[in-house]
Design a protein around this motif. Structure first.
Motif, PDB file in Angstrom:
ATOM      1  N   PRO A 129      28.575  18.331 -14.538  1.00 57.79           N
ATOM      2  CA  PRO A 129      29.575  17.818 -13.593  1.00 57.79           C
ATOM      3  C   PRO A 129      30.970  18.270 -13.997  1.00 57.79           C
ATOM      4  CG  PRO A 129      28.067  16.087 -14.265  1.00 57.79           C
ATOM      5  CD  PRO A 129      27.819  17.249 -15.181  1.00 57.79           C
ATOM      6  N   GLY A 130      31.730  18.707 -13.005  1.00 57.13           N
ATOM      7  CA  GLY A 130      33.069  19.201 -13.307  1.00 57.13           C
ATOM      8  C   GLY A 130      33.904  19.248 -12.052  1.00 57.13           C
ATOM      9  N   MET A 131      34.854  20.168 -12.027  1.00 57.67           N
ATOM     10  CA  MET A 131      35.788  20.233 -10.916  1.00 57.67           C
ATOM     11  C   MET A 131      35.155  20.802  -9.652  1.00 57.67           C
ATOM     12  SD  MET A 131      39.171  21.553 -12.921  1.00 57.67           S
ATOM     13  CE  MET A 131      40.080  21.848 -11.410  1.00 57.67           C
ATOM     14  N   ALA A 132      34.129  21.617  -9.754  1.00 60.16           N
ATOM     15  CA  ALA A 132      33.525  22.225  -8.576  1.00 60.16           C
ATOM     16  C   ALA A 132      32.604  21.234  -7.880  1.00 60.16           C
ATOM     17  CB  ALA A 132      32.747  23.479  -8.966  1.00 60.16           C
ATOM     18  N   PHE A 133      32.663  21.221  -6.555  1.00 54.02           N
ATOM     19  CA  PHE A 133      31.838  20.305  -5.784  1.00 54.02           C
ATOM     20  C   PHE A 133      30.369  20.677  -5.922  1.00 54.02           C
ATOM     21  CE2 PHE A 133      29.668  19.394  -1.736  1.00 54.02           C
ATOM     22  CZ  PHE A 133      29.704  18.019  -1.799  1.00 54.02           C
TER      23      PHE A 133
ATOM     24  N   GLY B  52      25.749  33.600  -4.733  1.00 49.32           N
ATOM     25  CA  GLY B  52      26.600  32.496  -4.321  1.00 49.32           C
ATOM     26  C   GLY B  52      28.019  32.978  -4.111  1.00 49.32           C
ATOM     27  N   VAL B  53      28.601  32.669  -2.973  1.00 53.14           N
ATOM     28  CA  VAL B  53      29.975  33.084  -2.679  1.00 53.14           C
ATOM     29  C   VAL B  53      30.809  31.867  -2.319  1.00 53.14           C
ATOM     30  CG1 VAL B  53      29.334  35.403  -1.938  1.00 53.14           C
ATOM     31  CG2 VAL B  53      29.441  33.575  -0.252  1.00 53.14           C
ATOM     32  N   ASP B  54      32.095  31.913  -2.680  1.00 53.06           N
ATOM     33  CA  ASP B  54      32.999  30.800  -2.396  1.00 53.06           C
ATOM     34  C   ASP B  54      34.410  31.346  -2.328  1.00 53.06           C
ATOM     35  OD1 ASP B  54      34.535  28.224  -2.643  1.00 53.06           O
ATOM     36  OD2 ASP B  54      32.525  27.444  -3.002  1.00 53.06           O
ATOM     37  N   ILE B  55      35.222  30.799  -1.439  1.00 52.73           N
ATOM     38  CA  ILE B  55      36.597  31.261  -1.322  1.00 52.73           C
ATOM     39  C   ILE B  55      37.484  30.692  -2.425  1.00 52.73           C
ATOM     40  CG2 ILE B  55      36.445  31.627   1.169  1.00 52.73           C
ATOM     41  CD1 ILE B  55      37.964  28.982   1.542  1.00 52.73           C
ATOM     42  N   ASP B  56      36.998  29.679  -3.141  1.00 50.33           N
ATOM     43  CA  ASP B  56      37.774  29.050  -4.210  1.00 50.33           C
ATOM     44  C   ASP B  56      37.460  29.739  -5.538  1.00 50.33           C
ATOM     45  OD1 ASP B  56      39.050  27.473  -6.056  1.00 50.33           O
ATOM     46  OD2 ASP B  56      38.211  25.578  -5.343  1.00 50.33           O
ATOM     47  N   PRO B  57      38.423  30.450  -6.120  1.00 50.82           N
ATOM     48  CA  PRO B  57      38.146  31.183  -7.364  1.00 50.82           C
ATOM     49  C   PRO B  57      37.808  30.286  -8.539  1.00 50.82           C
ATOM     50  CG  PRO B  57      40.510  31.193  -6.886  1.00 50.82           C
ATOM     51  CD  PRO B  57      39.826  30.630  -5.680  1.00 50.82           C
ATOM     52  N   ILE B  58      38.212  29.005  -8.489  1.00 47.36           N
ATOM     53  CA  ILE B  58      37.929  28.082  -9.587  1.00 47.36           C
ATOM     54  C   ILE B  58      36.424  27.885  -9.758  1.00 47.36           C
ATOM     55  CG2 ILE B  58      38.141  25.665 -10.323  1.00 47.36           C
ATOM     56  CD1 ILE B  58      40.903  25.596  -9.101  1.00 47.36           C
TER      57      ILE B  58
ATOM     58  N   ARG C 265      24.074  35.931  -8.893  1.00 51.15           N
ATOM     59  CA  ARG C 265      25.398  36.550  -8.847  1.00 51.15           C
ATOM     60  C   ARG C 265      26.332  35.593  -8.115  1.00 51.15           C
ATOM     61  NH1 ARG C 265      26.764  42.550  -6.326  1.00 51.15           N
ATOM     62  NH2 ARG C 265      29.040  42.407  -6.455  1.00 51.15           N
ATOM     63  N   PHE C 266      27.540  35.436  -8.628  1.00 54.46           N
ATOM     64  CA  PHE C 266      28.522  34.554  -8.015  1.00 54.46           C
ATOM     65  C   PHE C 266      29.827  35.313  -7.839  1.00 54.46           C
ATOM     66  CE2 PHE C 266      25.440  31.917 -10.171  1.00 54.46           C
ATOM     67  CZ  PHE C 266      25.110  31.007  -9.175  1.00 54.46           C
ATOM     68  N   GLU C 267      30.322  35.312  -6.602  1.00 46.48           N
ATOM     69  CA  GLU C 267      31.500  36.103  -6.275  1.00 46.48           C
ATOM     70  C   GLU C 267      32.463  35.300  -5.410  1.00 46.48           C
ATOM     71  OE1 GLU C 267      32.183  38.992  -7.468  1.00 46.48           O
ATOM     72  OE2 GLU C 267      30.244  39.570  -8.332  1.00 46.48           O
ATOM     73  N   GLU C 268      33.754  35.541  -5.615  1.00 47.70           N
ATOM     74  CA  GLU C 268      34.771  34.986  -4.728  1.00 47.70           C
ATOM     75  C   GLU C 268      34.771  35.804  -3.444  1.00 47.70           C
ATOM     76  OE1 GLU C 268      39.631  34.425  -4.452  1.00 47.70           O
ATOM     77  OE2 GLU C 268      38.705  35.188  -6.289  1.00 47.70           O
ATOM     78  N   GLY C 269      34.757  35.121  -2.299  1.00 43.91           N
ATOM     79  CA  GLY C 269      34.776  35.858  -1.041  1.00 43.91           C
ATOM     80  C   GLY C 269      34.237  35.041   0.110  1.00 43.91           C
ATOM     81  N   SER C 270      34.140  35.697   1.248  1.00 46.23           N
ATOM     82  CA  SER C 270      33.648  35.058   2.463  1.00 46.23           C
ATOM     83  C   SER C 270      32.889  36.078   3.291  1.00 46.23           C
ATOM     84  CB  SER C 270      34.816  34.495   3.271  1.00 46.23           C
ATOM     85  OG  SER C 270      34.363  33.802   4.412  1.00 46.23           O
ATOM     86  N   LEU C 271      32.044  35.599   4.165  1.00 44.57           N
ATOM     87  CA  LEU C 271      31.235  36.490   4.980  1.00 44.57           C
ATOM     88  C   LEU C 271      32.106  37.369   5.874  1.00 44.57           C
ATOM     89  CD1 LEU C 271      28.353  34.127   6.154  1.00 44.57           C
ATOM     90  CD2 LEU C 271      28.378  35.723   4.244  1.00 44.57           C
TER      91      LEU C 271
END
Length: 270
Positions: A100-104, A153-159, A179-185
């Motif tokens: 558990p941490g800052m990421a939802f 996994g992709v997310d617009i939040d770099p955190i 693989r986890f990357e910052e970005g959006s479709l």
């Protein structure tokens, strides 16, 4: 100890949490529909969250209290669990360890649990899975643990990205399978978008599903399974209409309290 109480909804949660961290919160938790932010001293909060209330409470170790009340969550073939409770996972269940941490996305929200349950019902062996809005990485990691050949996994939040990568490492999911990357479709020329996915899962609010429905279709193999959650029951028609507009079929609805999960099949090749 000063506590700032703020009403929280799924649509506003992540933005509110970010603003509270920026204001100097030393800890955050959600309880009975409220976000509780802990501060060492009074702080100026952003105008967007100025409708909260300050309250002075007796000093306590909020992290210890959080750890005490957190329990494993059984979701299909997986049990989502913090590292210190792995020994409580039932025999026959696969542990999905999330710090558990800052990421939802700790797995304790109904939307996360329903999405993991839906993934658990699929045969993911050898498939490529895309998790849109990955947060802590829980859904992409779940897919990998359930047999997916590769989960992105992709997310617009770099955190969120380093947190998701750390959670994958905790679960012994090798980089070649996640693989986890910052970005959006549809934005940029990221190589993870170079070919369609066999499964797409997204835990986002309804308006984003409406906005992204066309991109979901563009990033999926024909007739591939789609799993969408993060949808309040009152917003269900909006998402159903978006899927119908983009040619998705076999739509099914599951409800858990005020939350909805939709499963569907991608349109045939256009």
């Amino acid at each position: 100890m000063l506590v700032y109480h703020l009403p929280g909804t799924f649509e506003t949660r992540e933005a509110h949490l970010d603003l509270l961290w920026e204001a100097g919160a030393t800890g955050l938790e959600e309880r009975a529909g409220l976000i509780r932010a802990y501060f060492d001293a009074p702080a100026d909060v952003h105008p967007d969250i100025a409708d909260g209330e300050w309250q002075e409470e007796a000093e306590q170790d909020w992290q210890a209290e959080f750890r005490r009340t957190l329990r494993p969550v059984k979701a299909g073939r997986l049990t989502i669990v913090p590292p210190w409770l792995v020994q409580e996972v039932e025999a026959g269940q696969v542990p999905l360890i999330i710090e558990p941490g800052m990421a939802f996305g700790t797995g304790h929200h109904a939307t996360t649990r329903m999405a993991v349950e839906a993934l658990s019902e699929l045969d993911l062996a050898g498939l490529r899975v895309l998790d849109v809005g990955t947060g802590s990485g829980v859904l992409a990691i779940a897919a990998a643990l359930l047999g997916a050949d590769h989960a992105v996994g992709v997310d617009i939040d770099p955190i969120t990205i380093p947190i998701a990568r750390e959670n994958a490492e905790i679960n012994s999911v090798p980089a070649r399978r996640s693989r986890f990357e910052e970005g959006s479709l549809g934005l940029g020329d990221a190589d993870w978008q170079d070919r369609p996915f066999d499964v797409l899962v997204a835990n986002l609010y309804a308006e984003l599903h409406d906005l992204l429905a066309g991109e979901y279709a563009a990033h999926m193999q024909a007739d591939a399974p789609l799993i969408l959650t993060g949808i309040l029951t009152g917003k269900l028609p909006l998402v159903r209409e978006a899927l119908e507009r983009e040619g998705f079929g076999a739509v099914q609805v599951r409800e858990d309290g005020e939350w909805v999960l939709l499963t569907a099949r991608a349109p045939a090749a256009r």
